[in-house]
Design an enzyme around this catalytic site. Structure first.
Site, PDB file in Angstrom:
ATOM      1  N   ARG A  26     -12.742  21.772 -58.508  1.00  0.00           N
ATOM      2  CA  ARG A  26     -11.940  20.559 -58.683  1.00  0.00           C
ATOM      3  C   ARG A  26     -11.805  20.247 -60.172  1.00  0.00           C
ATOM      4  O   ARG A  26     -12.795  20.197 -60.891  1.00  0.00           O
ATOM      5  CB  ARG A  26     -12.598  19.388 -57.964  1.00  0.00           C
ATOM      6  N   GLY A  73      -7.845   9.155 -44.404  1.00  0.00           N
ATOM      7  CA  GLY A  73      -7.712   7.698 -44.554  1.00  0.00           C
ATOM      8  C   GLY A  73      -7.004   7.368 -45.863  1.00  0.00           C
ATOM      9  O   GLY A  73      -6.069   6.556 -45.898  1.00  0.00           O
ATOM     10  N   TYR A 107     -12.381  10.047 -44.706  1.00  0.00           N
ATOM     11  CA  TYR A 107     -12.085   9.552 -46.062  1.00  0.00           C
ATOM     12  C   TYR A 107     -10.780  10.168 -46.572  1.00  0.00           C
ATOM     13  O   TYR A 107      -9.874   9.443 -47.012  1.00  0.00           O
ATOM     14  CB  TYR A 107     -13.250   9.923 -46.976  1.00  0.00           C
ATOM     15  N   ASP A 108     -10.675  11.505 -46.483  1.00  0.00           N
ATOM     16  CA  ASP A 108      -9.512  12.194 -47.066  1.00  0.00           C
ATOM     17  C   ASP A 108      -8.213  11.758 -46.379  1.00  0.00           C
ATOM     18  O   ASP A 108      -7.236  11.397 -47.037  1.00  0.00           O
ATOM     19  CB  ASP A 108      -9.652  13.715 -46.918  1.00  0.00           C
ATOM     20  N   ARG A 164     -16.985  20.677 -60.503  1.00  0.00           N
ATOM     21  CA  ARG A 164     -16.400  19.343 -60.524  1.00  0.00           C
ATOM     22  C   ARG A 164     -16.144  19.001 -61.994  1.00  0.00           C
ATOM     23  O   ARG A 164     -16.727  19.603 -62.892  1.00  0.00           O
ATOM     24  CB  ARG A 164     -17.357  18.285 -59.937  1.00  0.00           C
TER      25      ARG A 164
END
Ligand code: UDP
Length: 318
Positions: free
Chosen positions: A283, A154, A151-152, A217
């Site tokens: 994050r 990509g 994912y990252d 998060r």
């Protein structure tokens, strides 16, 4: 119906895509083409839109070249499995293909139509960030061989493709880096933290915190994100970003668990499970660029957003 603006939304049945379809169709000048493979979604989220004469659903996987028999004016490329539970493991190669082949196919379509195109990138491109909060000029700290890399990396490759199409073909591109988002139309089985905790609590099950719950998060309510996506699409031609979109208020996962437990059912317990490999520790978006370029900041508090999301899942589970 001739002078309508034709807007293509890939991943239009997904969580963000279906919320965007719902919002954009309210403008009577818009014709919405919702394209989805339904790999991680179904048409449930768009069932109220399907009979609208200004809405069309196309079942298609962006891994394959795309042909649409209408002149397209704007494209939001949102198609990709986005929950760690869904994008990793046996789906990993498919995820990379969706990000990379998908970007090429959709950029080719944009080029043919001379359409404006917005790419949904992600805070994941920063990886397990060494800078905090994350600014757009930080290049990130991604493990290229870990289970999240499909994912990252990509999404990183897709960003590079978007900028190459801008440089080579002068295409009008916009890249948004979306941070954790939650709200109605998330799938019960999505696997991300807020939908997991809410559904667990509503069923009277224990809340599953991964690791010791000290990781953080910053959660943005979906309506705030949708406003920012549309504002980004409407920025001046030269503006391509990348631009962080998210809510900068940071919480530990333990705080999220406590808050959901207090709102739904104080009798359940919090249980601790292994932390997934490469799970980012902290994050939080720096949103100064979004404030400046879009005149945008999130309006909906976590408290209010959780209440709205809880009532959505209550209905859904009934
Ligand atoms: N998480 C958790 N319990 C869950 C699901 C997720 O503790 O049932 C944690 C996960 O390990 C991560 C954070 O919550 O640290 C956010 O995870 P999510 O999958 O929602 O999104 P991510 O930011 O990892 O893409």
């Amino acid at each position: 119906m001739n002078n309508l603006k034709n807007i293509l939304i890939t991943g239009g049945c997904g969580f963000i895509g279906s919320n965007l379809c719902k919002k954009l169709i309210q403008d009577e000048n818009n014709f919405i083409i919702c394209l989805d493979s339904n790999f991680t979604s179904s048409t449930d989220n768009i069932s109220n839109l399907i009979n609208n004469p200004r809405f069309k659903f196309v079942k298609h996987d962006i891994i394959e070249p795309i042909e649409i028999n209408k002149k397209i004016d704007e494209i939001y490329n949102l198609a990709c499995p986005a929950s760690p539970k869904k994008y990793q493991g046996k789906n990993a190669i498919y995820t990379t293909k969706t990000c990379v082949f998908g970007a090429i196919n959709i950029l080719e379509l944009a080029k043919k139509n001379n359409a404006k195109i917005l790419q949904s990138s992600t805070s994941e491109i920063y990886g397990d960030s060494r800078e905090h909060p994350q600014k757009e000029n930080y290049f990130g700290n991604v493990n290229p061989i870990g289970p999240r890399a499909c994912y990252d990396e990509g999404k990183r490759c897709a960003e590079s493709l978007f900028f190459d199409y801008k440089r080579i073909y002068n295409l009008e591109v916009k890249i948004v880096r979306i941070f954790n988002t939650y709200g109605p139309l998330m799938d019960i089985e999505d696997g991300r933290v807020i939908s997991n905790f809410i559904c667990q609590a509503l069923k009277g099950n224990n809340l599953t915190v991964y690791g010791d719950g000290s990781q953080t998060r910053s959660f943005c309510y979906i309506d705030d994100l949708i406003d920012a996506l549309i504002k980004t699409m409407n920025t001046k031609k030269e503006f391509s970003g990348p631009i962080n979109l998210g809510n900068p208020i940071e919480y530990t996962i333990n705080e999220i668990a406590e808050s959901i437990k207090n709102k739904i059912n104080n009798k359940i317990n919090i249980i601790y499970m292994p932390l997934p490999v490469d799970d980012p520790h902290k994050r939080k978006p720096d949103i100064s660029l979004a404030k400046k370029e879009l005149n945008w900041k999130p309006k909906i508090s976590l408290d209010k957003g959780l209440d709205l999301t809880i009532s959505y899942f209550k209905n859904k589970l009934n």
